[in-house]
Design an enzyme around this catalytic site. Structure first.
Site, PDB file in Angstrom:
ATOM      1  N   LYS A   8      -2.640  -2.013  -3.030  1.00 43.60           N
ATOM      2  CA  LYS A   8      -3.693  -1.151  -2.473  1.00 43.60           C
ATOM      3  C   LYS A   8      -3.258   0.300  -2.678  1.00 43.60           C
ATOM      4  CE  LYS A   8      -6.225  -0.165   1.768  1.00 43.60           C
ATOM      5  NZ  LYS A   8      -7.085  -0.810   2.761  1.00 43.60           N
ATOM      6  N   GLU A  55       0.806  -1.232   0.000  1.00 44.01           N
ATOM      7  CA  GLU A  55       0.000   0.000   0.000  1.00 44.01           C
ATOM      8  C   GLU A  55       0.833   1.272   0.000  1.00 44.01           C
ATOM      9  OE1 GLU A  55      -2.908   0.272   3.162  1.00 44.01           O
ATOM     10  OE2 GLU A  55      -3.590   2.232   2.499  1.00 44.01           O
TER      11      GLU A  55
END
Ligand code: 13P
Length: 363
Positions: A229, A187
């Site tokens: 992500k 992420e």
């Protein structure tokens, strides 16, 4: 002996790939309920409750015992404390999720510290004992992990140093996760904070993703057993020139096509402060872009799946069923959006259009 062309052994590859693909099953996405104790404390305060273990447990019980949640939610990201908590009738939350066909995962980063001598930039901690923690979480039933590295856009940031730091840390994290059989959700979060335009966000996102994927390859990370992500490519929160969902979608998909290998099975967006409806509409538009997209594109939302749940629950036991219904509705809206089949305004929830943005948001 491992060499420069090494990858995990074939049975581990298969397991990681199976898990990653199951998380991005068509029409489903991830529910991020991994707020830190400080983060959930603010939400509890907003409904007049103390930040106690018991109140945190009550809220999460509401979420995990929602019937039929797995229709549109394939996986849930937990916070350490939650992995060890139980329902009123003594079942662990992990068991409840597994029984409902939802894959449990775990936030393993330990938040950020200042990057010394930088323009307000940060670095994410938690690598030291990561292998041991991943191994423990795996034994407790978790099958994937998440690690977030935020990057801020301003006149002189993100710096090359912060981007490289992010890429190296994410790659090291991903490699450790895979060594312990957990799928790493990678992420890199280019924040919404700022007055920059969408073109700037697109270029920054491209540079960040290109740097991250180079580092993942350098660390022998098996991409088929990972998920990304990312942020969507939007203008900064304070930018005067707003963009439509279609413009956001084209900028996002264009940035991804330039930088994300086709071997990555799926991309699950963070919502980053967008309102519930905005996050759904943008995801829907992204899935409708008429460009070849080799990855599943779905959601991994925290605020944009839970804002209405908090509002409706309001800390009162009698509101639990209504709050669970809100969660189901939002999950359905996003499930449809992940297929490009959501119609604007067709599913309404209590917090709908209300922005979830706060400056320097702490999870
Ligand atoms: P938001 O969707 O609230 O941005 O949270 C997602 C998340 O897990 C960020 O790490």
């Amino acid at each position: 002996m491992a060499t420069y062309f090494s990858y995990p052994d074939v049975s581990l590859q298969e397991e990681l790939k199976r898990t990653a693909e199951a998380i991005v099953t068509p029409g489903k996405g991830i529910l991020a309920v991994d707020e830190t104790n400080d983060g959930i404390g603010k939400l509890l305060a907003s409904v007049g409750l103390n930040n106690s273990d018991e109140n945190r447990r009550k809220y999460r019980q509401l979420v995990f015992t929602t019937n039929n949640l797995s229709e549109h939610v394939s996986a849930v990201i937990l916070f350490d404390e939650t992995v060890h908590q139980k329902t009123d009738d003594g079942r662990t939350f992990v068991e409840v999720l597994q029984k409902n066909n939802i894959i449990p995962g775990i936030k393993v980063d330990r938040d950020v510290v200042d990057l010394f001598l930088s323009a307000d930039e940060v670095s994410t901690q938690g690598l030291d004992d990561l292998a041991k923690r991943c191994s423990d979480y795996k034994k407790l039933g978790c099958r994937f992990a998440k690690w977030r590295c935020p990057l801020k856009i301003s006149e002189h940031t993100p710096s090359v140093r912060a981007i490289n730091d992010t890429a190296q840390i994410l790659a090291r994290y991903a490699s450790v996760c895979q060594s312990q059989g957990l799928v790493p959700i990678v992420e890199p979060d280019v924040l919404l904070d700022g007055d920059h335009d969408i073109e700037r966000t697109q270029k920054v996102t491209e540079v960040v993703l290109a740097t991250v994927y180079k580092a993942l390859l350098d660390h022998h990370v098996f991409l088929e057993g990972t998920l990304l992500k990312p942020n969507m490519v939007t203008p900064g929160k304070e930018c005067k020139k707003r963009s439509t969902a279609q413009e956001i979608a084209v900028a996002t998909v264009t940035a991804f096509r330039r930088t994300i290998p086709a071997a990555v099975p799926g991309i699950a967006f963070l919502s980053g402060g967008q309102s519930e409806e905005e996050a759904t509409l943008n995801l829907n538009a992204i899935n409708q872009v008429k460009l070849y997209k080799p990855w599943a594109l779905t959601f991994s939302y925290g605020r944009a799946l839970q804002a209405s749940v908090w509002k409706t629950w309001a800390g009162k036991p009698q509101n639990v069923p209504k709050a669970q219904l809100e969660l189901l509705k939002r999950a359905k809206a996003n499930g449809l959006a992940s297929l490009g089949r959501y119609e604007a305004g067709s599913i309404t929830t209590a917090a709908g259009d209300k922005s979830n943005f706060s400056t320097n948001h702490k999870y």
